[in-house]
Design an enzyme around this catalytic site. Structure first.
Site, mmCIF file in Angstrom:
data_model
loop_
_atom_site.group_PDB
_atom_site.id
_atom_site.type_symbol
_atom_site.label_atom_id
_atom_site.label_comp_id
_atom_site.label_asym_id
_atom_site.label_seq_id
_atom_site.Cartn_x
_atom_site.Cartn_y
_atom_site.Cartn_z
ATOM 1 N N ASP A 1 -40.424 61.705 146.943
ATOM 2 C CA ASP A 1 -39.979 62.893 146.193
ATOM 3 C C ASP A 1 -38.519 62.767 145.757
ATOM 4 O O ASP A 1 -38.179 63.099 144.615
ATOM 5 C CB ASP A 1 -40.126 64.151 147.058
ATOM 6 C CG ASP A 1 -41.546 64.703 147.052
ATOM 7 O OD1 ASP A 1 -42.327 64.370 146.150
ATOM 8 O OD2 ASP A 1 -41.861 65.489 147.977
ATOM 9 N N HIS B 1 -43.806 62.794 141.078
ATOM 10 C CA HIS B 1 -44.495 61.590 141.550
ATOM 11 C C HIS B 1 -44.621 60.541 140.448
ATOM 12 O O HIS B 1 -44.456 59.346 140.704
ATOM 13 C CB HIS B 1 -45.872 61.929 142.121
ATOM 14 C CG HIS B 1 -45.806 62.891 143.275
ATOM 15 N ND1 HIS B 1 -46.889 63.587 143.735
ATOM 16 C CD2 HIS B 1 -44.749 63.282 144.055
ATOM 17 C CE1 HIS B 1 -46.526 64.354 144.761
ATOM 18 N NE2 HIS B 1 -45.223 64.206 144.958
ATOM 19 N N HIS C 1 -43.174 60.303 152.220
ATOM 20 C CA HIS C 1 -43.377 61.096 151.009
ATOM 21 C C HIS C 1 -42.085 61.789 150.579
ATOM 22 O O HIS C 1 -41.840 61.961 149.377
ATOM 23 C CB HIS C 1 -44.509 62.120 151.178
ATOM 24 C CG HIS C 1 -44.813 62.796 149.878
ATOM 25 N ND1 HIS C 1 -45.583 62.211 148.894
ATOM 26 C CD2 HIS C 1 -44.355 63.953 149.347
ATOM 27 C CE1 HIS C 1 -45.596 62.988 147.833
ATOM 28 N NE2 HIS C 1 -44.861 64.067 148.073
ATOM 29 N N HIS D 1 -37.401 69.937 146.769
ATOM 30 C CA HIS D 1 -37.135 69.718 145.346
ATOM 31 C C HIS D 1 -35.917 70.487 144.835
ATOM 32 O O HIS D 1 -35.158 69.977 144.018
ATOM 33 C CB HIS D 1 -38.368 70.075 144.509
ATOM 34 C CG HIS D 1 -39.512 69.174 144.810
ATOM 35 N ND1 HIS D 1 -39.448 67.821 144.600
ATOM 36 C CD2 HIS D 1 -40.734 69.411 145.337
ATOM 37 C CE1 HIS D 1 -40.583 67.273 144.986
ATOM 38 N NE2 HIS D 1 -41.379 68.211 145.442
HETATM 39 ZN ZN LIG Z 1 -44.202 65.151 146.475
#
Ligand SMILES: [Zn+2]
Length: 303
Positions: free
Chosen positions: A236, A77, A232, A259
């Site tokens: 990311d 972030h 969001h 991720h």
């Molecule tokens: Zn995140």
């Protein structure tokens, strides 16, 4: 936008780590042209960890980096806020391995960067311009990068949950669109997973103050956007792709990523070096038109 930028002065904030629950102080400091974004562990004598794919560490629920004995976690972030605001060079100093979660979005870091101010450096910015598609998939998760004249992201998600069965959004990324549409979108998690995470010593700092928590039928807290979840995910992927080390000129298209896929893709982009060129912004570009780009000569070194 053709010159590299850094922060005007040092700024700090304090928060808690999402997974450790520990109080941590984060400082953002100016850094010289060409140094990129680097993390520094004050508690380990200032050990530096560059925010590049070469320093990726495997962490399942967030993005982590390591160098020698030092590691930093949940870097995505703050990285998204820095690259989203066009900061190429900065030192991110921490007194703990985990970046504070703040409110679960990038907004507190945007506020901090605005507090510091942004300064233009006398060095051209280098962009990674995509010239042929690059793709990576894992099961039903996939991500690709296509040639485009602008940096754009298309993201879609689908979960077995009534609130986020399908959400999709395409956005051309600029400082303005990042601040207005992406930065304040918070991370999210499922209530039934929280107990499991805690049993594994994770999410100890998690609360309704720093994440959207989803019960079986809806969210336990009020949403900032109806499609805050997919926004969001864009946040990311911007943070994770910052590990490429150059601003991208191309169109990122991702479906159900996380991720692990984002960061594996950042590494894949650098590996497929015939799929892109490094181009340099000319510092004295005419004020009238689009940015003037020149190919970078001898662009061999990617360290
Ligand atoms: Zn995140």
């Amino acid at each position: 936008m053709n010159a590299q930028r850094t922060l005007r002065r040092a700024v700090s904030c304090t928060g808690i780590g999402l997974h450790s629950g520990t109080k941590v102080t984060l400082s953002l400091k100016p850094a010289p042209a060409g140094s990129g974004i680097r993390f520094s562990r004050r508690d380990l004598g200032g050990l530096e960890i560059p925010a590049t794919v070469a320093h990726l560490a495997s962490i399942s629920y967030a993005t982590g980096l390591s160098c020698g004995e030092g590691a930093v976690e949940t870097v995505e972030h703050v990285l998204a806020a820095l690259v989203g605001l066009g900061v190429d060079n900065a030192l991110v100093e921490l007194n703990h391995p985990e970046v504070p979660i703040m409110d679960g979005s990038a907004s507190p870091f945007v506020y901090l960067i605005h507090e510091a101010g942004v300064k233009t450096l006398n060095a051209p910015r280098r962009f990674l311009k995509v010239v042929r598609p690059i793709a990576l998939s894992s099961g039903d998760k996939r991500i690709a990068l296509y040639p485009s004249d602008h940096f754009k992201v298309t993201y879609s998600i689908s979960f077995d949950h009534p609130l986020l069965r399908h959400q999709a959004r395409t956005l051309e990324i600029s400082e303005e669109s990042f601040i207005e549409q992406i930065a304040s979108a918070r991370t999210f998690g499922f209530l039934k997973e929280v107990e499991m995470l805690r049993q594994n010593g994770l999410a100890l700092g998690g609360s309704l103050d720093n994440a959207i928590v989803l019960g079986d039928t809806g969210a336990l807290n009020a949403l900032r956007f109806e499609d805050e979840f997919v926004r969001h995910k864009i946040l990311d992927v911007l943070g994770d792709l910052a590990l490429v080390g150059y601003p991208i000129i191309g169109h990122v298209v991702a479906h159900r990523g996380g991720h692990a896929l984002h960061t594996a893709f950042a590494a894949r982009i650098l590996e497929e070096c015939d799929a892109w060129r490094l181009v340099e912004g000319e510092l004295d570009s005419p004020a009238t038109g689009a940015p003037v780009m020149a190919p970078v000569k001898n662009a061999a070194a990617l360290d």
